[in-house]
Design an enzyme around this catalytic site. Structure first.
Site, PDB file in Angstrom:
ATOM      1  N   HIS A  86     -43.570 -11.940  60.360  1.00 20.68           N
ATOM      2  CA  HIS A  86     -43.468 -11.521  58.950  1.00 20.68           C
ATOM      3  C   HIS A  86     -43.631 -10.022  58.797  1.00 20.68           C
ATOM      4  O   HIS A  86     -44.433  -9.401  59.483  1.00 20.68           O
ATOM      5  CB  HIS A  86     -44.460 -12.282  58.058  1.00 20.68           C
ATOM      6  N   ASP A  88     -44.115  -8.717  55.668  1.00 23.34           N
ATOM      7  CA  ASP A  88     -44.954  -8.428  54.496  1.00 23.34           C
ATOM      8  C   ASP A  88     -46.396  -8.232  54.949  1.00 23.34           C
ATOM      9  O   ASP A  88     -46.787  -8.666  56.030  1.00 23.34           O
ATOM     10  CB  ASP A  88     -44.868  -9.545  53.439  1.00 23.34           C
ATOM     11  N   GLU A 152     -45.166 -14.433  54.169  1.00 24.45           N
ATOM     12  CA  GLU A 152     -46.195 -15.168  54.900  1.00 24.45           C
ATOM     13  C   GLU A 152     -47.549 -15.020  54.234  1.00 24.45           C
ATOM     14  O   GLU A 152     -48.298 -15.973  54.109  1.00 24.45           O
ATOM     15  CB  GLU A 152     -46.267 -14.689  56.356  1.00 24.45           C
ATOM     16  N   GLU A 153     -47.854 -13.803  53.804  1.00 24.70           N
ATOM     17  CA  GLU A 153     -49.184 -13.552  53.245  1.00 24.70           C
ATOM     18  C   GLU A 153     -49.386 -14.170  51.860  1.00 24.70           C
ATOM     19  O   GLU A 153     -50.484 -14.121  51.310  1.00 24.70           O
ATOM     20  CB  GLU A 153     -49.463 -12.037  53.184  1.00 24.70           C
ATOM     21  N   HIS A 212     -72.607 -14.451  21.594  1.00 24.01           N
ATOM     22  CA  HIS A 212     -73.746 -13.551  21.729  1.00 24.01           C
ATOM     23  C   HIS A 212     -74.798 -14.289  22.557  1.00 24.01           C
ATOM     24  O   HIS A 212     -75.176 -15.415  22.231  1.00 24.01           O
ATOM     25  CB  HIS A 212     -74.282 -13.222  20.328  1.00 24.01           C
ATOM     26  N   THR A 314     -74.196  -8.056  26.274  1.00 20.07           N
ATOM     27  CA  THR A 314     -74.880  -9.344  26.192  1.00 20.07           C
ATOM     28  C   THR A 314     -73.894 -10.390  25.713  1.00 20.07           C
ATOM     29  O   THR A 314     -73.551 -10.447  24.539  1.00 20.07           O
ATOM     30  CB  THR A 314     -76.091  -9.255  25.241  1.00 20.07           C
ATOM     31  N   ARG A 327     -60.261 -24.587  54.894  1.00 19.53           N
ATOM     32  CA  ARG A 327     -59.488 -24.582  56.149  1.00 19.53           C
ATOM     33  C   ARG A 327     -59.544 -25.998  56.720  1.00 19.53           C
ATOM     34  O   ARG A 327     -60.606 -26.622  56.748  1.00 19.53           O
ATOM     35  CB  ARG A 327     -60.088 -23.607  57.153  1.00 19.53           C
ATOM     36  N   HIS A 426     -56.352  -7.780  57.233  1.00 14.74           N
ATOM     37  CA  HIS A 426     -56.707  -8.091  55.841  1.00 14.74           C
ATOM     38  C   HIS A 426     -57.850  -7.210  55.309  1.00 14.74           C
ATOM     39  O   HIS A 426     -58.211  -7.318  54.145  1.00 14.74           O
ATOM     40  CB  HIS A 426     -57.087  -9.567  55.627  1.00 14.74           C
TER      41      HIS A 426
HETATM   42  N1  BES Z   1     -51.636 -13.682  61.132  1.00  9.99           N
HETATM   43  C1  BES Z   1     -52.445 -14.339  60.188  1.00  9.99           C
HETATM   44  C2  BES Z   1     -53.053 -15.630  60.710  1.00  9.99           C
HETATM   45  C3  BES Z   1     -53.951 -15.494  61.908  1.00  9.99           C
HETATM   46  C4  BES Z   1     -54.757 -14.403  62.097  1.00  9.99           C
HETATM   47  C5  BES Z   1     -53.975 -16.499  62.818  1.00  9.99           C
HETATM   48  C6  BES Z   1     -55.559 -14.303  63.218  1.00  9.99           C
HETATM   49  C7  BES Z   1     -54.800 -16.436  63.907  1.00  9.99           C
HETATM   50  C8  BES Z   1     -55.586 -15.316  64.130  1.00  9.99           C
HETATM   51  C9  BES Z   1     -51.606 -14.638  58.952  1.00  9.99           C
HETATM   52  O1  BES Z   1     -50.874 -13.520  58.539  1.00  9.99           O
HETATM   53  C10 BES Z   1     -52.527 -14.972  57.799  1.00  9.99           C
HETATM   54  O2  BES Z   1     -53.258 -14.121  57.383  1.00  9.99           O
HETATM   55  N2  BES Z   1     -52.463 -16.204  57.287  1.00  9.99           N
HETATM   56  C11 BES Z   1     -53.195 -16.586  56.126  1.00  9.99           C
HETATM   57  C12 BES Z   1     -52.593 -17.796  55.495  1.00  9.99           C
HETATM   58  C13 BES Z   1     -51.644 -17.528  54.360  1.00  9.99           C
HETATM   59  C14 BES Z   1     -51.214 -18.817  53.708  1.00  9.99           C
HETATM   60  C15 BES Z   1     -52.140 -16.550  53.360  1.00  9.99           C
HETATM   61  C16 BES Z   1     -54.623 -16.943  56.467  1.00  9.99           C
HETATM   62  O3  BES Z   1     -54.910 -17.396  57.583  1.00  9.99           O
HETATM   63  O4  BES Z   1     -55.455 -16.754  55.583  1.00  9.99           O
HETATM   64 MN    MN Z   2     -49.885 -12.656  60.115  1.00  5.56          MN
HETATM   65 MN    MN Z   3     -52.277 -12.161  57.476  1.00  6.79          MN
END
Ligand code: BES
Ligand code: MN
Ligand code: MN
Length: 458
Positions: A86, A88, A152-153, A212, A314, A327, A426
């Site tokens: 990806h 992005d 992907e992100e 309030h 407030t 997950r 990230h």
């Molecule tokens: N490349 C990552 C996933 C990843 C990172 C796998 C490190 C194994 C080791 C991918 O770009 C990612 O960040 N995926 C997201 C999921 C998506 C649906 C937002 C995640 O894992 O949070």
């Molecule tokens: Mn990735």
């Molecule tokens: Mn990622």
């Protein structure tokens, strides 16, 4: 092969310069403000593929961000590798925590600092440059198709439909992905499992307007308090998730498998030191490697409500919100987990508030085979370039589309990633080692060679 590697070595500086150009494009898929930049990154990938020698290169529009496709079919009788990645990236915020600006790549201490340097532009670019190196030295040993997406992100929401509509040009034998990590630069590894994901937003609504906090406070449910209570009840003293049925489908590993998994080099003290914490926390009875590799989780990603501006106000707010990621591991499924979460969350809401659950993207967990030709080809390639046989590991992250490739195309993936968990993907100051970038470009042609040879034999 020697010629290819010589080509790679003598072009290192140009490869890096070109990667920096790609990294300068802020292709943040989550933020519509960057839509033209995402398109510009797709254009850059297209041009790079064309220059490298790919054919039928095309930017395929979707209702979101485009997918870049390209191929080089040298002989339909030869095996075909489908490369997925990806272009992005995640948002760069908080930008003020970056030492140098996120979209102005800089090399410090042998590492390229930029958003996307590791995840996943740097790793995608390794494939384009490895392909170019094979093309320029007449050594591409099998067919290749590229499928580089821009969402992907944000959950790859349009890739599934595209894959279904383009099955004819996605004929192949394996999907090769570099979007994961190795254990360390002197400890190569290949991830053989990815967790799935169920992502939801929850909303708790109390009174019909902000009140309030003196006039009404103490007499009316405060949605933030209610949300906190509800969330606090989601885990028990053992840090087990309390949603009824949550663990029903979880595939438990045998003790032998767990022993094997825990052989992965891991130093708890360094782990804690790196994170600036004095203790780890997680489900009782499992190690940190197990908690991130083979156990499902429930994590808050964001929580808000009421007044969060300067000074004080407030107020007893009308609403409170949270974003939650769960997950998943084999054999949990996104739909079922989202459903039982929604049911449970709604059922524990006290009188005096209303709750709403909005599902976001999801994805199924996967385990990839270690006895396939493709895995063996990857393992042998890494063994050659690293001088050590890679160990199979279980990754904690998710690449939801991998399970979909399996379902729609009947193809397994090989997760031959070259990042490090410490690359800060990230996070602010994401980086990618030049060592890792070059190692990837050297290893990929070996994978192609091994895969072609091994497929022919058996
Ligand atoms: N490349 C990552 C996933 C990843 C990172 C796998 C490190 C194994 C080791 C991918 O770009 C990612 O960040 N995926 C997201 C999921 C998506 C649906 C937002 C995640 O894992 O949070
Ligand atoms: Mn990735
Ligand atoms: Mn990622």
């Amino acid at each position: 092969m020697e010629q290819t590697l010589a080509f790679v070595k003598s072009n290192e500086n140009r490869f890096l310069e070109e990667l920096f150009e790609l990294l300068r494009i802020p292709s943040v898929s989550a933020d519509t403000k960057y839509k033209p930049e995402v398109a510009r990154a797709a254009e850059f990938i297209r041009t790079s593929l064309e220059k490298a020698g790919a054919e039928k290169v095309e930017i395929c529009p979707t209702s979101g961000h485009p997918i870049v496709y390209g191929e080089k079919i040298i002989d339909p009788k030869l095996p075909t590798v489908i490369v997925y990645g990806h272009y992005d990236v995640q948002p760069a915020d908080p930008v003020n925590l970056w030492t140098t600006p996120p979209f102005e790549p800089q090399v410090r201490d042998g590492k390229i600092y930029a958003r996307g340097s590791c995840d996943d532009k740097g790793q995608v670019f390794m494939h384009i440059k490895a392909f170019e190196s094979m093309m320029k030295t007449n050594s591409l040993p099998c067919n290749v198709r590229f499928m580089i997406e821009g969402e992907e992100e944000v959950g790859s929401s349009n890739l599934g439909a595209w894959v279904r509509e383009n099955k004819n040009r996605l004929k192949g034998d394996v999907i090769l992905i570099s979007d994961t990590s190795i254990v360390a630069n002197d400890t190569p590894s290949i991830e053989v499992g990815l967790r799935g994901l169920s992502y939801v937003q929850v909303e708790v609504t109390g009174p019909n307007r902000d009140l309030h906090s003196g006039v009404y406070g103490g007499a009316v449910s405060n949605p933030i308090q209610v949300l906190c209570d509800m969330i606090a009840s989601m885990k028990d003293k053992e840090n087990r998730i309390t949603i009824p049925g949550f663990y029903d489908d979880v595939l438990e590993l045998t003790s032998d498998e767990r022993i094997e998994l825990n052989k992965t080099p891991f130093n708890l003290n360094e782990y804690k030191k790196d994170l600036g914490i004095d203790e780890v926390r997680g489900e009782t009875g499992y190690t940190t490697l197990e908690r991130t590799g083979i156990r499902p989780t429930f994590e808050l990603n964001g929580i808000w409500g009421g007044y969060t501006g300067e000074g004080s106000k407030t107020v007893l707010p009308s609403q409170a919100f949270a974003k939650i990621s769960m997950r998943l591991v084999p054999h949990q499924t996104t739909d079922k987990i989202t459903e039982i979460f929604t049911k449970h969350f709604t059922s524990i809401a006290p009188k005096g508030v209303k709750v709403k659950v909005t599902p976001h993207h999801g994805g199924e967990p996967v385990v990839t085979p270690t006895d396939s030709v493709a895995f063996k080809a990857a393992s042998k390639a890494m063994e050659t370039t690293f001088g050590k046989k890679p160990i199979p590991t279980r990754g904690g992250g998710s690449i939801p589309i991998v399970a979909l490739f399996e379902k729609e195309l009947g193809l397994k993936s090989v997760l031959m990633g070259f990042g490090l968990d410490s690359d800060l993907i990230h996070s602010p100051n994401e980086h990618y080692g030049i060592f890792n970038f070059m190692k990837g470009i050297e290893t990929i042609p070996l994978f192609f060679k091994n895969f072609a040879d091994m497929s022919a034999k058996g």
